[in-house]
Motif scaffolding. Structure first.
Motif, PDB file in Angstrom:
ATOM      1  N   SER A 156       0.703  -1.177   0.071  1.00  0.00           N
ATOM      2  CA  SER A 156       0.138  -0.164  -0.096  1.00  0.00           C
ATOM      3  C   SER A 156       0.902   1.108   0.019  1.00  0.00           C
ATOM      4  CB  SER A 156      -1.089   0.173   1.110  1.00  0.00           C
ATOM      5  OG  SER A 156      -1.845  -1.060   1.260  1.00  0.00           O
ATOM      6  N   LYS A 157       1.912   1.392   0.991  1.00  0.00           N
ATOM      7  CA  LYS A 157       2.702   2.466   0.827  1.00  0.00           C
ATOM      8  C   LYS A 157       3.531   2.606  -0.604  1.00  0.00           C
ATOM      9  CE  LYS A 157       3.184   4.656   3.819  1.00  0.00           C
ATOM     10  NZ  LYS A 157       2.621   5.659   4.144  1.00  0.00           N
ATOM     11  N   GLY A 160       0.999   3.970  -2.962  1.00  0.00           N
ATOM     12  CA  GLY A 160       0.758   5.267  -2.592  1.00  0.00           C
ATOM     13  C   GLY A 160       1.536   6.472  -3.023  1.00  0.00           C
ATOM     14  N   ARG A 176      -5.502   3.068   0.712  1.00  0.00           N
ATOM     15  CA  ARG A 176      -4.731   1.753   1.131  1.00  0.00           C
ATOM     16  C   ARG A 176      -5.372   0.399   0.475  1.00  0.00           C
ATOM     17  NH1 ARG A 176      -3.856   0.695   7.498  1.00  0.00           N
ATOM     18  NH2 ARG A 176      -2.855  -1.410   7.304  1.00  0.00           N
ATOM     19  N   LEU A 177      -4.741  -0.350   0.191  1.00  0.00           N
ATOM     20  CA  LEU A 177      -5.406  -1.933  -0.239  1.00  0.00           C
ATOM     21  C   LEU A 177      -6.105  -2.414   0.720  1.00  0.00           C
ATOM     22  CD1 LEU A 177      -2.071  -3.196  -1.980  1.00  0.00           C
ATOM     23  CD2 LEU A 177      -3.961  -2.126  -2.956  1.00  0.00           C
ATOM     24  N   SER A 209      -9.173   1.883   4.543  1.00  0.00           N
ATOM     25  CA  SER A 209      -8.349   2.124   3.246  1.00  0.00           C
ATOM     26  C   SER A 209      -8.155   3.716   3.197  1.00  0.00           C
ATOM     27  CB  SER A 209      -8.965   1.522   1.922  1.00  0.00           C
ATOM     28  OG  SER A 209      -9.110   0.235   2.182  1.00  0.00           O
ATOM     29  N   PRO A 214      -0.871   2.929   6.317  1.00  0.00           N
ATOM     30  CA  PRO A 214      -0.252   1.773   6.597  1.00  0.00           C
ATOM     31  C   PRO A 214       1.210   1.720   7.019  1.00  0.00           C
ATOM     32  CG  PRO A 214      -0.126   2.463   4.009  1.00  0.00           C
ATOM     33  CD  PRO A 214      -1.033   3.501   5.103  1.00  0.00           C
TER      34      PRO A 214
END
Length: 302
Positions: A156-157, A160, A176-177, A209, A214
């Motif tokens: 996720s990071k 992003g 976020r996933l 999310s 995350p």
């Protein structure tokens, strides 16, 4: 044929139109709120309302949910508002609350609860050390803490930061996933010197999310949610009413200072260490584990 419009009829028609427009605005606001809730909840981890058996009583708890958090609350408003001083007993984990978190991670999450609770309660009450008399004593126990999937958090990071890496001209928010999200469930209460329960809350919330950051740590979401719980529970005790369904209050200068790692309002709060402040914020933005930036409670001799 001549038509005549009476003043009363015109006013009624105008009022009807205004009422219709007001009704449309209200419906639009309701629909917007419902849509926002659906969006947030669509990428939100579920959190069970687990009971840990630590409360003096589970009687007369009533449901009072927020947009993201679920809760059961009870409060004796007059008795709570009459209190001037309070102890905070260090938070604990129920046996089996989160078998995958290490002992150090549990200590970190529990201390985050204590530290945030101390700052929140200081908005009205004087927090005193456990060896001093107090009108109330606060207890909290984590009854469930679902771990964060570190791989999903890391992915996720990476996702992003892709828009920035690809040269996007403006910041592009990337959700976020919605996998591997953690959650937290806590039960807490305040008791008077005769051990009678004066306020209680069972609180549960999952990471989502859109508003959860995350962090590449199995304790990442539980750590972040710890301060959310403490904020809600401290408001219950400070105001004597549910913290949900109200506009947010402006924090005091003491609370703002403490959030940036400054000295807490009362010396008793030093027992839980200080907020990581800007270092912690920067680490969170990078997705680094909270274990790296939060020193936790000071050890004996510090």
């Amino acid at each position: 044929m001549r038509l005549e419009f009476l003043p009363g009829a015109a006013a009624a028609a105008q009022g009807t139109g205004r009422a219709s427009r007001d009704g449309q605005r209200n419906r639009s606001s309701s629909l917007a709120g419902a849509a926002l809730a659906m969006v947030l909840l669509s990428g939100c981890a579920s959190a069970p309302m687990t009971r840990g058996g630590s409360l003096a009583s589970y009687d007369n708890l009533t449901q009072s949910d927020g947009l993201l958090a679920k809760s059961l609350v009870r409060v004796n408003k007059d008795d709570v508002l009459a209190a001037k001083t309070i102890h905070i007993v260090p938070a604990t984990f129920s046996q089996g609350a989160s078998p995958t978190l290490s002992q150090e991670q549990r200590k970190l999450v529990a201390n985050a609860i204590d530290r945030s609770l101390c700052v929140g309660l200081s908005e009205r009450l004087q927090v005193v050390a456990l060896d001093q008399p107090a009108d109330l004593t606060a207890y909290a126990r984590v009854t469930q803490a679902a771990p964060t999937d570190e791989v999903a958090a890391g992915a996720s990071k990476v996702v992003g930061i892709l828009p920035t890496a690809l040269g996007a001209g403006v910041p592009v928010p990337v959700p976020r996933l919605p996998v591997g999200l953690g959650s937290l469930t806590v039960e807490a209460e305040v008791r008077d010197p005769a051990s009678r329960q004066q306020a209680a809350m069972i609180w549960a919330r999952g990471a989502n999310s859109f508003t959860s950051s995350p962090m590449v740590s199995s304790a990442g979401d539980a750590y972040e949610l710890a301060s959310s719980f403490s904020d809600d529970f401290s408001k219950l005790v400070v105001t004597g009413t549910t913290p949900f369904g109200k506009p947010p209050d402006l924090p005091s200068f003491d609370k703002i200072g403490a959030s940036f790692g400054g000295k807490p309002k009362y010396a008793a709060c030093e027992a839980f260490g200080r907020n990581p402040g800007l270092v912690g914020m920067a680490a969170g933005k990078l997705g680094l584990p909270p274990e790296w930036s939060d020193k936790g409670a000071p050890t004996a001799g510090q």
